[in-house]
Design a protein around this motif. Structure first.
Motif, PDB file in Angstrom:
ATOM      1  N   ALA A 110      -4.208   4.775   0.571  1.00 60.89           N
ATOM      2  CA  ALA A 110      -3.839   3.652  -0.300  1.00 60.89           C
ATOM      3  C   ALA A 110      -4.104   2.302   0.358  1.00 60.89           C
ATOM      4  CB  ALA A 110      -2.365   3.763  -0.695  1.00 60.89           C
TER       5      ALA A 110
ATOM      6  N   ALA B   7       0.864  -1.187   0.000  1.00 59.80           N
ATOM      7  CA  ALA B   7       0.000   0.000   0.000  1.00 59.80           C
ATOM      8  C   ALA B   7       0.893   1.227   0.000  1.00 59.80           C
ATOM      9  CB  ALA B   7      -0.919   0.000   1.210  1.00 59.80           C
TER      10      ALA B   7
ATOM     11  N   ARG C  13       2.370   4.993  -9.263  1.00 62.86           N
ATOM     12  CA  ARG C  13       1.476   6.099  -8.872  1.00 62.86           C
ATOM     13  C   ARG C  13       0.159   6.117  -9.638  1.00 62.86           C
ATOM     14  NH1 ARG C  13       6.356   9.253  -7.565  1.00 62.86           N
ATOM     15  NH2 ARG C  13       6.571   9.510  -9.800  1.00 62.86           N
TER      16      ARG C  13
ATOM     17  N   VAL D 160      -1.980   3.169  -8.412  1.00 63.14           N
ATOM     18  CA  VAL D 160      -2.569   3.398  -7.086  1.00 63.14           C
ATOM     19  C   VAL D 160      -3.781   4.330  -7.206  1.00 63.14           C
ATOM     20  CG1 VAL D 160      -2.158   4.504  -4.842  1.00 63.14           C
ATOM     21  CG2 VAL D 160      -0.491   2.898  -5.756  1.00 63.14           C
TER      22      VAL D 160
ATOM     23  N   ILE E  97      -7.510   3.548  -5.805  1.00 63.79           N
ATOM     24  CA  ILE E  97      -8.329   4.417  -4.954  1.00 63.79           C
ATOM     25  C   ILE E  97      -9.699   4.634  -5.596  1.00 63.79           C
ATOM     26  CG2 ILE E  97      -8.489   6.688  -3.851  1.00 63.79           C
ATOM     27  CD1 ILE E  97      -6.107   5.627  -2.674  1.00 63.79           C
TER      28      ILE E  97
END
Lengths: 182, 195
Positions: free
Chosen positions: A24, A18, A116, A119, A123
């Protein structure tokens, strides 16, 4: 006991993968809720986010403690939290001891260029999961919940509201929930 | 010294709401001003490093600073300090909520709260989307002279974002593999491009 061991393993993975702060951890915790519904539900996960955002302490740690408590009481809370920070303890100690010039490493930098955006997508998926249980609470669309969602979203996007604390939104939403008998 | 590390990070954990950047003022007060374990510049370096490492930012920063002071023991006590307030407070709240969760009043309140939580997560997503995906779509930014990005470098980030969303939402795959896969794709195809 095997539940607690499995819990530690899950949080070890969350601590390692995470990346990018407390938010995250939500997609990982949501996946756990789906694969172990006897531990906690997505509804309880949303409540965890609310409590973690409005109490002291880093969100990620708060979420782990809360989830661990739900699964295995105080022992679960302690072990989940320790499992979550164990990867940090090992990796950050290695980095601090100078074994690797971590930040200048171009492999690391380019890996993060890929991590990035992914992630961000994770989300988005966590939002979608929480949105569904918040706005379709009994499987059917609840217009009052939808209206409350848009209200909080609009207020939080106002320039003047940027400095308001998250706990304030949560408290107001709780009062609205009681007033509207959601 | 070990106790000082522990108590400093205990206070940091106790007075941080929300994590991330909201930690910085408290970190500066304890680490830079009170104990002089690092300068402000060093602290910002640790913070940036903590953000781009696996693990929670708060724990990473605590371990980095603790290790620099007292090796593994320092790292351990700093980390313990930063998580202990959460452990105590959240356990108490979770235990209390368990006893009240069946009350209709509490259930109405939490249904309201969930709508707010969905909005907050959406807000976090928008922020990340702007920083990590939209910015990638801009052609090479002025500050870095790295020439023009290839089409792959332009479009891989949004594709990764979309694929992560679809895979997590519609398949049972673990986010672990998505992060690993994205890291590998980044290493091969997003070299030297600044997002």
């Amino acid at each position: 006991m095997s539940d607690i061991l499995l819990l530690c393993w899950e949080f070890l993975k969350i601590g390692l993968f995470a990346i990018g702060g407390g938010m995250a951890t939500i997609p990982f915790l949501a996946k756990v809720a789906q694969s172990h519904p006897e531990w906690y539900t997505l509804e309880m996960l949303a409540d965890m986010v609310a409590v973690s955002e409005s109490t002291p302490g880093p969100i990620g740690v708060n979420m782990a403690t809360y989830a661990g408590f739900l699964v295995g009481g105080v022992l679960g809370a302690v072990l989940a939290t320790l499992a979550l920070v164990l990867p940090s303890f090992i990796l950050a100690s290695l980095v601090a001891s100078g074994l690797s010039r971590y930040k200048e490493n171009s492999h690391v930098l380019s890996a993060f260029n890929g991590i990035r955006p992914a992630v961000t997508g994770l989300i988005a998926a966590a939002f979608y999961a929480v949105f569904k249980i918040a706005v379709f609470p009994d499987g059917a669309l609840n217009l009052l919940s939808l209206a409350l969602f848009f209200l909080v979203l609009l207020v939080s996007m106002l320039k003047k509201a940027q400095k308001l604390h998250v706990a304030l939104y949560i408290a107001l939403a709780a009062l609205m929930g009681i007033a509207l008998k959601l | 010294m070990l106790f000082q590390l522990f108590s400093a990070f205990f206070r940091i954990g106790l007075f941080t709401f929300g994590g991330g950047y909201s930690m910085l003022p408290m970190l500066e007060a304890e680490v830079v001003k009170k104990h002089a374990w690092a300068t402000t510049d060093e602290l910002l370096d640790y913070f940036a490093l903590g953000q781009c490492m696996p693990g929670l930012i708060a724990a990473n920063v605590a371990v980095l600073i603790g290790y620099r002071q007292k090796k593994l023991k320092g790292a351990f006590f700093s980390m313990l300090g930063v998580v202990l307030p959460s452990l105590i407070i959240i356990t108490l709240i979770a235990a209390a909520l368990k006893n009240f969760a069946h009350l209709p009043l509490v259930q109405h309140a939490f249904r309201g709260i969930r709508a707010a939580v969905a909005a907050l997560i959406f807000g976090a997503f928008i922020k990340l989307f702007k920083a990590n995906v939209l910015s990638a779509l801009k052609p090479a930014q002025g500050k870095i002279e790295k020439g023009i990005k290839s089409h792959l470098q332009l479009f891989l980030p949004p594709v990764l974002c979309l694929c992560a969303f679809i895979l997590i939402t519609f398949s049972p795959i673990s986010p672990v593999y998505i992060v690993l896969g994205a890291a590998l794709l980044g290493m091969f195809f997003l070299r030297g491009c600044e997002i």
